[in-house]
Design an enzyme around this catalytic site. Structure first.
Site, PDB file in Angstrom:
ATOM      1  N   ASN A 190      10.018   4.522   3.773  1.00 55.55           N
ATOM      2  CA  ASN A 190      11.430   4.903   3.614  1.00 55.55           C
ATOM      3  C   ASN A 190      11.668   6.262   4.272  1.00 55.55           C
ATOM      4  O   ASN A 190      10.919   7.211   4.049  1.00 55.55           O
ATOM      5  CB  ASN A 190      11.786   5.003   2.134  1.00 55.55           C
ATOM      6  CG  ASN A 190      11.244   3.842   1.335  1.00 55.55           C
ATOM      7  OD1 ASN A 190      11.550   2.710   1.607  1.00 55.55           O
ATOM      8  ND2 ASN A 190      10.358   4.137   0.375  1.00 55.55           N
TER       9      ASN A 190
ATOM     10  N   GLU B 270       4.716  -2.350  13.205  1.00 50.42           N
ATOM     11  CA  GLU B 270       3.440  -2.278  12.484  1.00 50.42           C
ATOM     12  C   GLU B 270       2.261  -2.096  13.426  1.00 50.42           C
ATOM     13  O   GLU B 270       1.297  -1.425  13.088  1.00 50.42           O
ATOM     14  CB  GLU B 270       3.256  -3.512  11.606  1.00 50.42           C
ATOM     15  CG  GLU B 270       4.320  -3.663  10.522  1.00 50.42           C
ATOM     16  CD  GLU B 270       4.430  -2.446   9.610  1.00 50.42           C
ATOM     17  OE1 GLU B 270       3.554  -1.566   9.657  1.00 50.42           O
ATOM     18  OE2 GLU B 270       5.424  -2.362   8.857  1.00 50.42           O
TER      19      GLU B 270
ATOM     20  N   HIS C  50      -0.031   6.471   8.956  1.00 44.76           N
ATOM     21  CA  HIS C  50       0.705   5.238   9.270  1.00 44.76           C
ATOM     22  C   HIS C  50       2.187   5.381   8.902  1.00 44.76           C
ATOM     23  O   HIS C  50       3.077   5.107   9.713  1.00 44.76           O
ATOM     24  CB  HIS C  50       0.070   4.082   8.482  1.00 44.76           C
ATOM     25  CG  HIS C  50       0.718   2.747   8.679  1.00 44.76           C
ATOM     26  ND1 HIS C  50       0.200   1.778   9.503  1.00 44.76           N
ATOM     27  CD2 HIS C  50       1.851   2.212   8.151  1.00 44.76           C
ATOM     28  CE1 HIS C  50       0.977   0.705   9.475  1.00 44.76           C
ATOM     29  NE2 HIS C  50       1.996   0.945   8.652  1.00 44.76           N
ATOM     30  N   GLU C  51       2.448   5.840   7.698  1.00 46.10           N
ATOM     31  CA  GLU C  51       3.838   5.929   7.234  1.00 46.10           C
ATOM     32  C   GLU C  51       4.603   6.993   8.015  1.00 46.10           C
ATOM     33  O   GLU C  51       5.790   6.835   8.280  1.00 46.10           O
ATOM     34  CB  GLU C  51       3.899   6.227   5.728  1.00 46.10           C
ATOM     35  CG  GLU C  51       3.143   5.237   4.838  1.00 46.10           C
ATOM     36  CD  GLU C  51       3.461   3.786   5.114  1.00 46.10           C
ATOM     37  OE1 GLU C  51       4.598   3.479   5.514  1.00 46.10           O
ATOM     38  OE2 GLU C  51       2.553   2.940   4.964  1.00 46.10           O
TER      39      GLU C  51
ATOM     40  N   GLY D 190       0.843  -1.196   0.000  1.00 48.77           N
ATOM     41  CA  GLY D 190       0.000   0.000   0.000  1.00 48.77           C
ATOM     42  C   GLY D 190       0.878   1.245   0.000  1.00 48.77           C
ATOM     43  O   GLY D 190       0.642   2.205  -0.708  1.00 48.77           O
ATOM     44  N   ALA D 191       1.944   1.198   0.832  1.00 49.59           N
ATOM     45  CA  ALA D 191       2.887   2.310   0.923  1.00 49.59           C
ATOM     46  C   ALA D 191       4.107   1.826   1.699  1.00 49.59           C
ATOM     47  O   ALA D 191       4.058   0.772   2.334  1.00 49.59           O
ATOM     48  CB  ALA D 191       2.255   3.491   1.663  1.00 49.59           C
ATOM     49  N   MET D 192       5.182   2.594   1.635  1.00 45.34           N
ATOM     50  CA  MET D 192       6.419   2.192   2.324  1.00 45.34           C
ATOM     51  C   MET D 192       7.086   3.404   2.940  1.00 45.34           C
ATOM     52  O   MET D 192       7.267   4.426   2.295  1.00 45.34           O
ATOM     53  CB  MET D 192       7.341   1.506   1.312  1.00 45.34           C
ATOM     54  CG  MET D 192       8.691   1.120   1.865  1.00 45.34           C
ATOM     55  SD  MET D 192       8.570  -0.128   3.182  1.00 45.34           S
ATOM     56  CE  MET D 192       9.976   0.323   4.195  1.00 45.34           C
TER      57      MET D 192
HETATM   58 ZN   LIG Z   1       3.721  -0.117   8.329  1.00 42.15          ZN
END
Ligand SMILES: [Zn+2]
Length: 1001
Positions: A388, A442, A419-420, A384-386
């Site tokens: 970095n 997480e 979240h990110e 979904g997303a990362m």
């Molecule tokens: Zn996550």
């Protein structure tokens, strides 16, 4: 990372509030008690070193690892072998040793952890991607890397570095000491199984001395969505396909971009240099500080040194995107990047990103350590997303918002951004020492994502939505016998990918929320900040967090043994059901309580192999809360092994446990109390908090399904929903819809289904009549959800007025390209439209799907195409998803998932999968997550003995190629068996109840 998650299988049959492709909730694998037992490998003990002027201070784990172990964990034969307490050399922060383990059941090596002889502390990396011609098959990248490291303890002649899919130029490899003198290389060999590049030297390297190793290499820029890979999009202005080079490293793919010691605890600083063509932008974690012209329009871009960080958090991108930017009050520049045609869709996420970053700086009491934060919408992206560090990557649908975006799309974007950004602290600043504590990353991000969004949109009701979307959602999965503990031992890269699942994310988040509740918000935050500050730029494990929290409590004179309580939740599989009952006939009125492990299917307690009922001896430290009808006061009491007894007044009519559903447990009652609670719901449901109304529905359904109470009780409890017409009604409705999806799946092919539809229409009609199709911009967030749920459920159960209106809207849209259907109702409208259309209309809509440039609208169209009732169309669509370039690899699995949810498509999709498994696997790139999602999805409704046989044959035929996915097939078999048994046990009773109360009409 925000995992690629399905809107779970139970969720999608009746309603899809979560728009297609947007809310990809759920599933993933359930890991196996048996497997854990077989993986009898040695567990290394983590020793954390912090550098001090006098050398190193060694902090051993404070909770003995044998304390509070679950059975399966004990079976893993933990062995303590690390004894290094010597002086810590420069650059060393972490040491771990692993015993040589036994072979694992998949016949692959388990000793894949790097030895600790070499400890990296800095890298210099230069990369030049080549993707500027017309033929993507020729795309590649080349580069050099130099790793600086220290020798830890013993002299050694060996250096081991991770590398995968890279072509390393052996003649270039150079090892030097800190005076720049070459050390001769004896041999270089590649260990395919371990992804190790092993260099043997002719002379020894010595402890506490620094060295460097340099490599020259190249690799392909594939479309594999991992490592350094290519993505593409169609540019309207130039009418050309444009390419970009981008990265995805978590968990173990940095090694695909450059040779490195690719483990999270091997933190180092990085100097990145990217070489790009003129007209393109190069991005990395930090800001660029120089650009230098090279020959032939090549430009070299240098980036400032990164903070000390893990390899999986690096990112490199070369693209021709543009950006919009804002500055936070502390001067951090936030830029959101997208392709030129989509740049008008970034305003929402840019604004949300800035506000949430500012909030988290306050919340964690630690400033964001970088001076810029880029967020970019990558057209091809597997997760979904990362997160970095400083360069967060997203799917287009999780970052872009336009006027076609539904309320749920918007919420999804806000939640994922939140979240990110939470990870920038929790995960990036402090990183779990090994992947077995992934949940810490997480779970926290999945909890505070709600708090971040709640801060900037306080009227969205995010804290209530957490219950529906995370807590109740994951309880269903965790109720299966083959679930796994939150803290889960993993070692092999393939197993690491598997734990990016709902247990790590949603159960992790739920137990953290429970902990916050029993510690109290202020102390919780204080402990959190202490933990982050203590371990910043370093690594930690869950015991370090428990210690930080216990200590802040102690300082305030509050004794809570956080480790003892929380380890019972994170190291044991499953969760308890607390039973509260009273002896109505006794002379003294008392409330009694006990706990057992809750299992979704009661029959699973039966172990056919030993012909006996299994004894499950788990127990949890439960913060039990309850109230009585005679007082609104919340009572609190701790439960563990002992049953507890509470004196209550004889006048008490009902009692209710787990207030605000703050604990991760279900509550069961004696029958009289259940009836009293349901009577109260019917009489005046507002006496209960809305979260508890949703909880009563969820608990009655699952307790019924497990056989602990009569399944008809849940159908009766749900009946009160006809009167749930207030703003907050969405929460109990959503719990009910999830439960009703199960009945829908089980009864769909049964003669009673017509009566079930009558029951459903009876429930939804008053809600539909009140909320109907009139969604207004000024409606509250949850009211919008309530309205779209009313329409989606009504249309799914073929409420005539709903079908008529949807078809009228669809016709208008079909005639006029520019006609805008209300965004929150677009998905259901298009689905109904396609359902009642012929092949030529389907083709027209498919054409629109191909030409659509709004990612949100494109995913709605992709979903609607699966709603056809024509088998030949569905087959055509399935073939298109797998066998053509028309549908992106990342979307193919969604198409099959959608089709499997269609009553006509379920069997088609299942047969299609069994017959075309090899091609499908190829298209999905063989990634375990996609395979697991797919198998879980297409087998969700199987409930016949014939289907069970097919599933067995499928497992047998594809045994070799399924690899680790063999586990999800086993899980699917278990579920199918349980569903057959549910039908055997409950069908007659449920059918009689429906026939009696809801004659088919
Ligand atoms: Zn996550």
């Amino acid at each position: 990372m925000e995992s690629m998650k399905f809107t779970d299988v139970d969720d999608t049959v009746v309603t899809r509030r979560n728009e297609p492709g947007i809310r990809i909730r759920t599933l993933t694998a359930f890991f196996f008690l048996l497997l854990a037992a077989l993986l009898a490998v040695g567990v290394g003990i983590i020793v954390h070193f912090t550098t001090s002027s006098s050398g190193c201070q060694v902090n051993w784990p404070t909770t003995a690892l044998s304390d509070l172990f679950s059975d399966e964990y004990m079976l893993q034969k933990c062995s303590v072998i690390s004894k290094e307490r010597k002086k810590c050399p420069k650059g060393c922060e972490y040491i771990e040793k692993i015993e040589t383990p036994v072979k694992d059941i998949f016949d692959r090596p388990n000793d894949v952890r790097l030895p600790n002889e070499t400890v990296p502390y800095h890298y210099k990396i230069k990369l030049q991607p080549h993707f500027y011609n017309e033929n993507p098959k020729d795309f590649f990248f080349e580069g050099t890397s130099k790793m600086f490291f220290t020798i830890f303890e013993n002299t050694t002649k060996q250096i081991i570095i991770h590398s995968a899919g890279l072509r390393i130029d052996k003649t270039y490899t150079k090892v030097q000491d800190d005076k720049g003198r070459d050390i001769k290389i004896a041999d270089q060999v590649y260990d395919v199984e371990r992804q190790w590049w092993r260099i043997e030297l002719k002379s020894e390297m010595h402890p506490n001395n620094n060295y460097s190793i340099e490599h020259k290499f190249e690799g392909d820029l594939t479309d594999g969505l991992a490592g350094f890979y290519r993505s593409k999009y169609f540019d309207k202005k130039t009418q050309m396909t444009r390419y970009l080079a981008t990265t995805q490293f978590q968990p173990t793919d940095a090694r695909r971009a450059f040779p490195c010691q690719d483990e999270p605890a091997k933190k180092a600083t990085f100097n990145i240099t990217l070489i790009k063509k003129k007209g393109y932008t190069a991005l990395s974690n930090t800001e660029s500080y120089y650009e230098r012209k090279l020959h032939d329009d090549w430009i070299e871009v240098g980036f400032k040194e990164t903070p000390k960080m893990s390899t999986y958090l690096l990112a490199f991108i070369v693209c021709d995107f543009i950006n919009k930017s804002q500055k936070t009050k502390n001067g951090v520049e936030i830029r959101v990047w997208a392709r030129r045609d989509a740049i008008d869709k970034v305003d929402f996420s840019l604004d949300a990103g800035r506000k949430i970053l500012e909030h988290f700086e306050d919340y964690f009491q630690i400033p964001f350590p970088l001076n810029k934060l880029d967020m970019i919408a990558v057209p091809d992206f597997s997760a979904g997303a990362m997160e970095n560090w400083g360069l967060v990557t997203y799917r287009e649908t999780t970052l872009l918002v336009d006027e076609r975006s539904a309320t749920s799309n918007k919420q999804r974007v806000a939640v994922i951004v939140s979240h990110e950004l939470a990870h920038q602290w929790f995960g990036n600043l402090v990183t779990p020492a090994w992947w077995d504590d992934l949940w810490l990353n997480e779970g926290f991000a999945s909890y505070v994502e709600y708090l971040g969004v709640d801060k900037i949109f306080p009227d969205w009701g995010m804290k209530g939505l957490f219950i529906i979307e995370d807590l109740q959602d994951v309880m269903r999965f965790d109720g299966f016998k083959n679930s796994h503990s939150i803290y889960h031992y993993v070692i092999h890269p393939r197993d690491i990918s598997e734990i990016f699942d709902r247990i790590s994310y949603a159960k992790g988040a739920s137990v953290i929320r429970m902990m916050k509740d029993f510690i109290g918000e202020d102390l919780f935050l204080k402990g959190l900040t202490k933990y982050l500050k203590t371990y910043q730029y370093s690594v930690a494990n869950h015991n370090n967090l428990w210690d930080a929290l216990t200590n802040v409590c102690k300082e305030e004179g509050k004794y809570i043994d956080v480790a003892k309580i929380m380890n019972s939740w994170v190291r044991q599989t499953g969760y308890p059901v607390v039973k509260l009952w009273r002896d109505y006939l006794g002379s003294k009125t008392k409330l009694y309580s006990d706990q057992i492990r809750f299992l979704n299917e009661k029959n699973h307690l039966y172990d056919p192999e030993h012909n006996k009922v299994q004894k499950l001896q788990n127990s949890w430290y439960i913060p039990l809360t309850y109230r009585l009808d005679t007082s609104p006061k919340t009572e609190r009491v701790w439960m563990n092994n002992e049953n507890i007894t509470i004196p209550i007044d004889r006048n008490v009519q009902w009692y209710l446990g787990n207030l605000n559903q703050s604990g991760f447990y279900r509550v069961n009652y004696d029958e009289a109390n259940w009836n009293a609670l349901i009577d109260q719901l019917i009489k005046d449901h507002t006496v209960f908090d809305v979260i508890n109304r949703a909880q009563i529905i969820d608990d009655t359904f699952w307790l019924g399904r497990s056989g602990l109470i009569d399944q008809r009780l849940s159908l009766t409890a749900i009946e009160y929903l006809k009167r749930e017409l207030g703003d907050m009604g969405y929460l109990p409705w959503k719990s009910a819809v999830r439960a009703l999806n199960f009945f829908d799946r089980m009864l769909k092919k049964m003669p009673i289904y017509g009566n079930f539809l009558t029951y459903m229409r009876n429930l939804i009609t008053p809600v539909y009549d009140k909320f109907g199709w009139n969604i207004s911009k000024t409606d509250k967030h949850l009211v919008k959800y309530m309205k779209s749920t009313a329409v989606e459920v009504a249309c799914t159960v073929e409420h005539q007025d709903c079908i008529k209106k949807a078809r009228e809207e669809f016709e208008k849209w079909l005639i006029d390209d520019n006609y805008k259907i209300e965004a929150d109702l677009t998905s259901v409208t298009l689905c109904v439209g396609i359902k009642f259309s012929n092949g030529s209309t389907w083709e027209r809509v498919f054409g629109r799907f191909m030409n659509e440039t709004s990612p949100t609208m494109k995913s709605k169209l992709m979903h609607s195409l699966s709603c056809s009732r024509e088998p030949w169309i569905l087959i055509k669509y399935l073939l298109g998803a797998i066998g053509s370039e028309l549908i992106r690899n990342q979307d193919a699995v969604m198409v099959i998932h959608y089709i499997s949810k269609n009553p006509i498509g379920g069997d088609l999709a299942w047969n299609f999968i069994t017959q075309n498994w090899d091609d499908i696997n190829k298209k999905l790139g063989g990634t375990l997550l996609s395979t697991n999602n797919l198998i879980n999805s297409v087998t969700a409704a199987l409930n016949t003995r014939v289907a069970y046989k097919q599933l067995e044959n499928f497992a047998k035929t594809h045994k070799e190629k399924l690899g680790a996915a063999v586990r999800i097939v086993e899980y699917a078999k278990e579920r199918t068996k349980a569903q057959i048994e549910w039908i055997d046990k409950n069908y007659d009773q449920v059918a009689a109840w429906l026939r009696d109360r809801y004659p088919f009409a």
